[in-house]
Design an enzyme around this catalytic site. Sequence first.
Site, PDB file in Angstrom:
ATOM      1  N   GLY A  10       0.874  -1.180   0.000  1.00 30.78           N
ATOM      2  CA  GLY A  10       0.000   0.000   0.000  1.00 30.78           C
ATOM      3  C   GLY A  10       0.904   1.220   0.000  1.00 30.78           C
ATOM      4  O   GLY A  10       1.725   1.403   0.909  1.00 30.78           O
ATOM      5  N   ASP A  34       2.094  -1.388  -4.612  1.00 31.43           N
ATOM      6  CA  ASP A  34       0.700  -0.939  -4.694  1.00 31.43           C
ATOM      7  C   ASP A  34       0.132  -1.470  -6.005  1.00 31.43           C
ATOM      8  O   ASP A  34       0.878  -1.730  -6.951  1.00 31.43           O
ATOM      9  CB  ASP A  34       0.624   0.598  -4.674  1.00 31.43           C
ATOM     10  CG  ASP A  34      -0.736   1.116  -4.229  1.00 31.43           C
ATOM     11  OD1 ASP A  34      -0.833   1.684  -3.115  1.00 31.43           O
ATOM     12  OD2 ASP A  34      -1.721   0.944  -4.986  1.00 31.43           O
ATOM     13  N   ILE A 119      -2.126  -2.206   9.316  1.00 32.04           N
ATOM     14  CA  ILE A 119      -2.748  -0.921   9.694  1.00 32.04           C
ATOM     15  C   ILE A 119      -4.156  -0.796   9.091  1.00 32.04           C
ATOM     16  O   ILE A 119      -4.992  -0.029   9.548  1.00 32.04           O
ATOM     17  CB  ILE A 119      -1.875   0.275   9.221  1.00 32.04           C
ATOM     18  CG1 ILE A 119      -0.419   0.132   9.713  1.00 32.04           C
ATOM     19  CG2 ILE A 119      -2.448   1.595   9.720  1.00 32.04           C
ATOM     20  CD1 ILE A 119       0.471   1.349   9.403  1.00 32.04           C
ATOM     21  N   ASN A 121      -7.904  -0.904   8.172  1.00 27.99           N
ATOM     22  CA  ASN A 121      -9.108  -0.980   9.008  1.00 27.99           C
ATOM     23  C   ASN A 121     -10.183  -1.862   8.372  1.00 27.99           C
ATOM     24  O   ASN A 121     -10.183  -2.037   7.159  1.00 27.99           O
ATOM     25  CB  ASN A 121      -9.682   0.439   9.188  1.00 27.99           C
ATOM     26  CG  ASN A 121      -9.111   1.133  10.406  1.00 27.99           C
ATOM     27  OD1 ASN A 121      -8.907   0.503  11.435  1.00 27.99           O
ATOM     28  ND2 ASN A 121      -8.873   2.425  10.284  1.00 27.99           N
ATOM     29  N   HIS A 176      -9.630  -1.191  18.252  1.00 29.60           N
ATOM     30  CA  HIS A 176      -9.453   0.146  17.684  1.00 29.60           C
ATOM     31  C   HIS A 176     -10.811   0.582  17.164  1.00 29.60           C
ATOM     32  O   HIS A 176     -11.248   0.170  16.123  1.00 29.60           O
ATOM     33  CB  HIS A 176      -8.447   0.076  16.537  1.00 29.60           C
ATOM     34  CG  HIS A 176      -8.165   1.397  15.909  1.00 29.60           C
ATOM     35  ND1 HIS A 176      -7.713   2.478  16.614  1.00 29.60           N
ATOM     36  CD2 HIS A 176      -8.265   1.815  14.626  1.00 29.60           C
ATOM     37  CE1 HIS A 176      -7.535   3.500  15.786  1.00 29.60           C
ATOM     38  NE2 HIS A 176      -7.870   3.125  14.585  1.00 29.60           N
TER      39      HIS A 176
HETATM   40  P1  A3D Z   1      -4.953   5.331   0.906  1.00 28.83           P
HETATM   41  O1  A3D Z   1      -4.226   6.606   0.784  1.00 28.83           O
HETATM   42  O2  A3D Z   1      -6.214   5.149   0.133  1.00 28.83           O
HETATM   43  O3  A3D Z   1      -3.937   4.151   0.526  1.00 28.83           O
HETATM   44  C1  A3D Z   1      -4.338   2.828   0.368  1.00 28.83           C
HETATM   45  C2  A3D Z   1      -3.569   2.278  -0.808  1.00 28.83           C
HETATM   46  O4  A3D Z   1      -3.883   0.881  -0.917  1.00 28.83           O
HETATM   47  C3  A3D Z   1      -3.933   2.921  -2.160  1.00 28.83           C
HETATM   48  O5  A3D Z   1      -2.778   3.492  -2.743  1.00 28.83           O
HETATM   49  C4  A3D Z   1      -4.485   1.764  -2.991  1.00 28.83           C
HETATM   50  O6  A3D Z   1      -4.123   1.827  -4.357  1.00 28.83           O
HETATM   51  C5  A3D Z   1      -3.836   0.575  -2.294  1.00 28.83           C
HETATM   52  N1  A3D Z   1      -4.530  -0.681  -2.528  1.00 28.83           N
HETATM   53  C6  A3D Z   1      -5.863  -0.910  -2.634  1.00 28.83           C
HETATM   54  N2  A3D Z   1      -6.085  -2.206  -2.849  1.00 28.83           N
HETATM   55  C7  A3D Z   1      -4.873  -2.815  -2.871  1.00 28.83           C
HETATM   56  C8  A3D Z   1      -4.449  -4.143  -3.050  1.00 28.83           C
HETATM   57  N3  A3D Z   1      -5.333  -5.120  -3.270  1.00 28.83           N
HETATM   58  N4  A3D Z   1      -3.125  -4.396  -3.001  1.00 28.83           N
HETATM   59  C9  A3D Z   1      -2.218  -3.421  -2.798  1.00 28.83           C
HETATM   60  N5  A3D Z   1      -2.565  -2.128  -2.627  1.00 28.83           N
HETATM   61  C10 A3D Z   1      -3.878  -1.841  -2.661  1.00 28.83           C
HETATM   62  O7  A3D Z   1      -5.305   5.024   2.436  1.00 28.83           O
HETATM   63  P2  A3D Z   1      -4.449   5.398   3.742  1.00 28.83           P
HETATM   64  O8  A3D Z   1      -3.024   5.127   3.467  1.00 28.83           O
HETATM   65  O9  A3D Z   1      -4.883   6.715   4.242  1.00 28.83           O
HETATM   66  O10 A3D Z   1      -5.035   4.310   4.763  1.00 28.83           O
HETATM   67  C11 A3D Z   1      -4.759   2.940   4.588  1.00 28.83           C
HETATM   68  C12 A3D Z   1      -5.564   2.081   5.559  1.00 28.83           C
HETATM   69  O11 A3D Z   1      -5.168   2.371   6.894  1.00 28.83           O
HETATM   70  C13 A3D Z   1      -7.073   2.300   5.518  1.00 28.83           C
HETATM   71  O12 A3D Z   1      -7.746   1.051   5.610  1.00 28.83           O
HETATM   72  C14 A3D Z   1      -7.342   3.125   6.764  1.00 28.83           C
HETATM   73  O13 A3D Z   1      -8.666   2.980   7.249  1.00 28.83           O
HETATM   74  C15 A3D Z   1      -6.336   2.550   7.701  1.00 28.83           C
HETATM   75  N6  A3D Z   1      -5.999   3.374   8.874  1.00 28.83           N
HETATM   76  C16 A3D Z   1      -5.813   2.735  10.040  1.00 28.83           C
HETATM   77  C17 A3D Z   1      -5.485   3.433  11.180  1.00 28.83           C
HETATM   78  C18 A3D Z   1      -5.291   2.715  12.473  1.00 28.83           C
HETATM   79  O14 A3D Z   1      -4.994   3.329  13.462  1.00 28.83           O
HETATM   80  C19 A3D Z   1      -5.469   1.282  12.531  1.00 28.83           C
HETATM   81  C20 A3D Z   1      -5.332   4.826  11.113  1.00 28.83           C
HETATM   82  C21 A3D Z   1      -5.526   5.464   9.893  1.00 28.83           C
HETATM   83  C22 A3D Z   1      -5.858   4.720   8.758  1.00 28.83           C
END
Ligand code: A3D
Length: 320
Positions: A10, A34, A119, A121, A176
């Site tokens: 990711g 990614d 990480i 969710n 969480h």
């Molecule tokens: P975002 O910027 O959308 O990045 C996610 C990335 O995952 C994107 O670049 C997508 O292209 C990529 N992706 C989607 N499907 C796939 C796949 N099958 N294989 C590989 N890559 C893929 O999101 P973000 O970086 O802001 O957040 C990522 C995750 O973290 C989300 O699920 C959030 O809800 C989660 N998150 C968790 C916390 C915790 O404290 C646990 C806090 C903030 C965000």
Amino acid sequence: MARNKIALIGGGMIGGTLAHLASLKELGDITVFDIAEGLPQGKSLDIAQSGPVEGFDAKLTGTNKYEAIEGADVVIVTAGVPRKPGMSRDDLLEINLKVMAQVGAGIAKYAPKAFVICITNPLDVMVWALQKYSGLPANKVVGMAGVLDSARFRHFLAEEFNVSVEDVTAFVLGGHGDTMVPLTRYSTVAGIPVPDLVQMKWTTQQRIDQIVQRTRDGGAEIVGLLKTGSAYYAPATSAIAMAESYLKDKKRVLPCAAQLTGQYGIENFYVGVPVVIGANGVERIVEIKLDGDEKTAFKKSVDAVKGLMDAAKKIAPDLA
Ligand code: A3D
């Protein structure tokens, strides 16, 4: 000695920030994977070009192929979708479960010896699914949430008391989500527990209750402000602290989503508890004695995670 290899699955908002922080701290060479073509390559090149200015040596590689993560020492997973305003973390269940199935298979094939930090969710269920899909031992698969939740709690407490964040410790248990359990009696300023600080009239119980609630809603507050995604700086920093503790065998005591094996009366179930992270992954789960109210709050949090796990098993029967 060869550099450590850190694979980021990711390369979105958190993934990019992870790559930047891991580079600045020279934790190792970094591979960003990614499915979006160009995104991990572009971010990797951009960060690599900051190296001469910052003075770090790290090789950064962006990729759309799983084989590039081969032999990674640490894998940090953020693949999936984040929340938009009005969505709960649980709304992400179905789509992100499918992502975990792919990611788990990729890790099993190319990085089976890695320490894996999830990480994505809804965190507690995703890390559980990722451990099952990857087949890695549970002590090598953990979820990042507690470090972030307790950092939020520490930040709010430090503001309230007008003291350095460095001198504030905080303790958060449970899943969480909205039911997480910030434990005030184990949260301190330079070792002085918060309830004592209330007695010393540094603040009021009412203010502490508000801070606890703001901590629980910490993620939603940021989603509401950003409108297009969720928090990423503090989540990335929190996961890097966990990776660093593993790579340097620091044995830090950090709240993480870990698989319990009877502690707190729970078996085969991921939920947030304090753990020791060292070269063997999760080396110890810290089990504290909870009082009546804390037990009730923790049970409520565990029940919320269990409910989501049941929903996940219906969506993905292979997890049952
Ligand atoms: P975002 O910027 O959308 O990045 C996610 C990335 O995952 C994107 O670049 C997508 O292209 C990529 N992706 C989607 N499907 C796939 C796949 N099958 N294989 C590989 N890559 C893929 O999101 P973000 O970086 O802001 O957040 C990522 C995750 O973290 C989300 O699920 C959030 O809800 C989660 N998150 C968790 C916390 C915790 O404290 C646990 C806090 C903030 C965000």
